[in-house]
Design a protein around this motif. Structure first.
Motif, PDB file in Angstrom:
ATOM      1  N   VAL A 128       0.829  -1.213   0.000  1.00 25.56           N
ATOM      2  CA  VAL A 128       0.000   0.000   0.000  1.00 25.56           C
ATOM      3  C   VAL A 128       0.861   1.260   0.000  1.00 25.56           C
ATOM      4  N   HIS A 129       2.119   1.166   0.446  1.00 28.14           N
ATOM      5  CA  HIS A 129       2.986   2.353   0.495  1.00 28.14           C
ATOM      6  C   HIS A 129       3.428   2.774  -0.900  1.00 28.14           C
ATOM      7  N   LYS A 130       3.324   1.851  -1.858  1.00 22.33           N
ATOM      8  CA  LYS A 130       3.695   2.188  -3.235  1.00 22.33           C
ATOM      9  C   LYS A 130       2.461   2.431  -4.102  1.00 22.33           C
ATOM     10  N   CYS A 131       1.296   2.585  -3.457  1.00 20.28           N
ATOM     11  CA  CYS A 131       0.021   2.820  -4.164  1.00 20.28           C
ATOM     12  C   CYS A 131      -0.256   1.719  -5.198  1.00 20.28           C
ATOM     13  N   GLU A 132       0.055   0.498  -4.801  1.00 19.01           N
ATOM     14  CA  GLU A 132      -0.161  -0.665  -5.676  1.00 19.01           C
ATOM     15  C   GLU A 132      -1.625  -1.093  -5.546  1.00 19.01           C
ATOM     16  N   ILE A 133      -2.363  -1.113  -6.665  1.00 19.46           N
ATOM     17  CA  ILE A 133      -3.789  -1.487  -6.575  1.00 19.46           C
ATOM     18  C   ILE A 133      -4.056  -2.890  -7.136  1.00 19.46           C
ATOM     19  N   ALA A 134      -3.077  -3.482  -7.815  1.00 25.03           N
ATOM     20  CA  ALA A 134      -3.231  -4.860  -8.309  1.00 25.03           C
ATOM     21  C   ALA A 134      -1.851  -5.414  -8.626  1.00 25.03           C
ATOM     22  N   ARG A 135      -1.724  -6.747  -8.501  1.00 23.44           N
ATOM     23  CA  ARG A 135      -0.484  -7.401  -8.920  1.00 23.44           C
ATOM     24  C   ARG A 135      -0.819  -8.723  -9.593  1.00 23.44           C
ATOM     25  N   PHE A 136      -0.299  -8.887 -10.788  1.00 29.34           N
ATOM     26  CA  PHE A 136      -0.521 -10.110 -11.555  1.00 29.34           C
ATOM     27  C   PHE A 136       0.765 -10.929 -11.619  1.00 29.34           C
ATOM     28  N   TYR A 137       0.606 -12.233 -11.751  1.00 33.41           N
ATOM     29  CA  TYR A 137       1.745 -13.136 -11.918  1.00 33.41           C
ATOM     30  C   TYR A 137       1.572 -13.801 -13.280  1.00 33.41           C
ATOM     31  N   LYS A 138       2.324 -13.283 -14.248  1.00 32.16           N
ATOM     32  CA  LYS A 138       2.170 -13.689 -15.643  1.00 32.16           C
ATOM     33  C   LYS A 138       3.070 -14.880 -15.949  1.00 32.16           C
ATOM     34  N   LEU A 139       2.471 -15.948 -16.483  1.00 33.63           N
ATOM     35  CA  LEU A 139       3.234 -17.146 -16.825  1.00 33.63           C
ATOM     36  C   LEU A 139       3.712 -17.083 -18.274  1.00 33.63           C
ATOM     37  N   HIS A 140       5.022 -17.224 -18.473  1.00 35.06           N
ATOM     38  CA  HIS A 140       5.621 -17.350 -19.804  1.00 35.06           C
ATOM     39  C   HIS A 140       5.884 -18.840 -20.035  1.00 35.06           C
ATOM     40  N   GLU A 141       6.578 -19.177 -21.095  1.00 37.62           N
ATOM     41  CA  GLU A 141       6.954 -20.580 -21.364  1.00 37.62           C
ATOM     42  C   GLU A 141       7.799 -21.144 -20.228  1.00 37.62           C
ATOM     43  N   ARG A 142       8.762 -20.328 -19.747  1.00 35.54           N
ATOM     44  CA  ARG A 142       9.752 -20.834 -18.798  1.00 35.54           C
ATOM     45  C   ARG A 142       9.892 -19.985 -17.540  1.00 35.54           C
ATOM     46  N   LYS A 143       8.969 -19.067 -17.301  1.00 41.50           N
ATOM     47  CA  LYS A 143       9.111 -18.263 -16.078  1.00 41.50           C
ATOM     48  C   LYS A 143       7.791 -17.637 -15.660  1.00 41.50           C
ATOM     49  N   CYS A 144       7.800 -17.096 -14.440  1.00 38.49           N
ATOM     50  CA  CYS A 144       6.645 -16.381 -13.889  1.00 38.49           C
ATOM     51  C   CYS A 144       7.102 -14.965 -13.567  1.00 38.49           C
ATOM     52  N   GLU A 145       6.397 -13.974 -14.138  1.00 41.52           N
ATOM     53  CA  GLU A 145       6.816 -12.573 -14.039  1.00 41.52           C
ATOM     54  C   GLU A 145       5.748 -11.746 -13.326  1.00 41.52           C
ATOM     55  N   PRO A 146       6.075 -11.180 -12.146  1.00 37.16           N
ATOM     56  CA  PRO A 146       5.096 -10.314 -11.470  1.00 37.16           C
ATOM     57  C   PRO A 146       4.940  -8.984 -12.221  1.00 37.16           C
ATOM     58  N   ILE A 147       3.677  -8.525 -12.354  1.00 35.99           N
ATOM     59  CA  ILE A 147       3.371  -7.240 -12.992  1.00 35.99           C
ATOM     60  C   ILE A 147       2.576  -6.417 -11.986  1.00 35.99           C
ATOM     61  N   VAL A 148       3.079  -5.240 -11.677  1.00 30.83           N
ATOM     62  CA  VAL A 148       2.501  -4.401 -10.638  1.00 30.83           C
ATOM     63  C   VAL A 148       1.717  -3.254 -11.275  1.00 30.83           C
ATOM     64  N   MET A 149       0.466  -3.039 -10.801  1.00 30.86           N
ATOM     65  CA  MET A 149      -0.361  -1.918 -11.257  1.00 30.86           C
ATOM     66  C   MET A 149      -0.416  -0.873 -10.140  1.00 30.86           C
ATOM     67  N   THR A 150       0.040   0.351 -10.430  1.00 35.79           N
ATOM     68  CA  THR A 150       0.048   1.397  -9.412  1.00 35.79           C
ATOM     69  C   THR A 150      -0.674   2.640  -9.905  1.00 35.79           C
ATOM     70  N   VAL A 151      -1.153   3.429  -8.930  1.00 37.20           N
ATOM     71  CA  VAL A 151      -1.718   4.753  -9.220  1.00 37.20           C
ATOM     72  C   VAL A 151      -0.692   5.759  -8.711  1.00 37.20           C
ATOM     73  N   PRO A 152       0.027   6.458  -9.593  1.00 40.61           N
ATOM     74  CA  PRO A 152       1.081   7.358  -9.125  1.00 40.61           C
ATOM     75  C   PRO A 152       0.538   8.469  -8.221  1.00 40.61           C
ATOM     76  N   ARG A 153       1.123   8.597  -7.049  1.00 40.75           N
ATOM     77  CA  ARG A 153       0.777   9.664  -6.101  1.00 40.75           C
ATOM     78  C   ARG A 153       2.068  10.255  -5.548  1.00 40.75           C
ATOM     79  N   LYS A 154       2.054  11.557  -5.284  1.00 41.26           N
ATOM     80  CA  LYS A 154       3.264  12.205  -4.766  1.00 41.26           C
ATOM     81  C   LYS A 154       3.448  11.947  -3.277  1.00 41.26           C
ATOM     82  N   SER A 155       2.359  11.814  -2.554  1.00 44.77           N
ATOM     83  CA  SER A 155       2.441  11.663  -1.096  1.00 44.77           C
ATOM     84  C   SER A 155       2.830  10.242  -0.701  1.00 44.77           C
TER      85      SER A 155
END
Length: 488
Positions: free
Chosen positions: A359-386
């Protein structure tokens, strides 16, 4: 070329007078600006893949062509269905075990056929369910810190399907209630603590079930089927409440999820094989509130809905992008926000519960994307200055505590989700509390062979007996008093 902005002024006013009119009437200016751009705090949601050292590398993701997520995550673990020779397996890694994963890393490998779907229990981060081509559903307990040796013995094995089991979904508020759907067109609701199939719906769906999900409090189930019909079911009676034929005209698979206020969002294909997204009001199923065509890709769109923000994320199997839309009460109801794009296509996708986000990085969702040979986290954030906690992004959200027990729920009691605040970050329950759940589950696995009821079940039946006896004594005392008063 200089573009002059044109204003919609009343015909009787000159341009200068119109400007003065706007200055004196700020409400008009506000209305005009609203028409140009819809205001939303999620217009600039920003998707970003984590660096390579924060990915899970060298994992052979399953080659099965089944349309499930192939991945399940919670604040403790990430689980992925992997290739396995001579059976089915999935890998469960602690969140912190990033980087290259050794070929010899132990897997969960008790199924005799390929695993088609996995899902962590929302009320216990160490419990995960798996469905397989071997027609069984298995419940596993993952030790804190992950596996040190291959796990072949489930806590309990649920048998009741005659064909492969491709869909699993835990009840959102009732403890130890699991939904499974198989290629036998049968939908079963299990009391996992007892190892029993309590509700069996075998005459509702005439063809293959494409998707099945619960509403927010678990009082309804929504399914989509190969017969091109979307159904809302009463889970305990096993009856159809409402149905919609042909939400999408195409013959390719349809998916559907409940969104805010009981509305339904569906993804499917047009007759011309264009991918579509539609929003429905179950009280008026005749016409969709909105139906939008997206593109002509062939991958099934997997919808993930976040009730806290009203955002739905659409992840296409085989796509290299994640589109996201905001669902609101104003037309056109489903508003396109943006798209996260990358070079590599996704074989599956895991979606982190809100309590696992930063929550300190204003992260509103995180996905774990599967490729052929790996799992890659993808972070969705709402940019805030505070750096302060952003209340508007994080209303109280669903926590890990169930609100009803399985027996109570099957007897008709509904429970609302137990909400928690994320202001100070999510703190996991104490180990002792979790251990109780594990112990009761473990008891049932040994008891399921001999004694069909676990100890907690026996205690409940004894309590009921005592309650009934007390009621009978009260009734008799009352009767005696009545007879005595008559004699007097």
């Amino acid at each position: 070329m200089h573009m002059q902005q044109s204003y919609c002024s009343p015909p009787s006013l000159s341009l200068g007078a119109a400007a003065d009119f706007r200055k004196s009437d700020p409400q008009m200016e506000f209305t005009m600006s609203r028409k140009v751009v819809r205001s939303s705090k999620f217009r600039h949601v920003f998707g970003q893949a984590l660096k390579t050292d924060q990915c899970y590398d060298d994992i052979r993701i399953s080659q099965m062509t089944w349309d499930s997520n192939f991945c399940s995550v919670n604040p403790k673990f990430v689980a992925m269905i992997v290739d396995a020779s001579g059976g089915g397996a999935f890998m469960v890694l602690p969140m912190s075990k990033t980087g290259r994963i050794d070929m010899s890393y132990p897997t969960v490998c008790g199924h005799t056929g390929p695993v088609l779907d996995i899902e962590f229990c929302p009320h216990n981060d160490n419990i995960i369910a798996s469905g397989s081509e071997d027609c069984s559903v298995m419940i596993w307990e993952i030790p804190d810190g992950g596996l040190t040796s291959p796990l072949t013995e489930p806590v309990i094995k649920l048998e009741g399907h005659s064909k492969r089991v491709g869909i699993l979904s835990w009840h959102p508020t009732a403890h130890n209630v699991l939904l499974s759907a198989g290629c036998d067109n049968v939908l079963i609701l299990w009391n996992v603590a007892r190892g029993e199939a309590v509700v069996r719906m075998d005459s509702v769906h005439p063809d293959l079930i494409y998707s099945a999900c619960w509403n927010r409090d678990g009082s309804q189930i929504l399914t989509s089927c190969k017969d091109k019909t979307m159904r809302v079911l009463d889970p305990r009676k096993g009856t159809v409440l409402i149905e919609k034929e042909k939400p999408h005209d195409g013959s390719r698979p349809t998916r559907a999820v409940f969104v805010s206020d009981g509305k339904i969002l569906s993804t499917g294909f047009s007759r011309m094989s264009e991918r579509q997204v539609a929003l429905w009001d179950p009280n008026n199923f005749a016409e969709p509130l909105t139906l939008q065509e997206l593109d002509t890709s062939s991958g099934v769109l997997l919808p993930f809905f976040d009730p806290d923000t009203g955002i739905v994320y659409l992840c296409g199997k085989g796509d290299s992008s994640i589109r996201y839309f905001e669902v609101t009460d104003e037309a056109p109801y489903v508003h396109y926000l943006s798209m996260y794009g990358s070079k590599e296509s996704q074989k599956g996708m895991g979606y982190m519960p809100k309590r696992g986000l930063d929550v300190h990085k204003c992260e509103i969702a995180r996905f774990y994307k599967l490729h052929e040979r790996k799992c890659e986290p993808i972070v969705m954030t709402v940019p805030r200055k505070s750096d302060l906690f952003q209340d508007d992004l994080y209303p109280d959200t669903v926590g890990p505590e169930p609100s009803v027990e399985a027996d109570e729920w099957f007897q008709g009691k509904d429970g609302q989700p137990v909400l928690i605040s994320l202001k100070d970050g999510f703190v996991a329950p104490t180990k002792a509390k979790e251990f109780k759940v594990h112990k009761s589950l473990l008891k049932t696995s040994t008891a399921s062979a001999g004694n069909p009821h676990d100890n907690s079940g026996e205690v409940q039946s004894l309590r009921k007996e005592v309650k009934d006896l007390n009621a009978a004594v009260e009734e008799l005392t009352k009767r005696v008093k009545e007879l005595e008063s008559k004699q007097v």
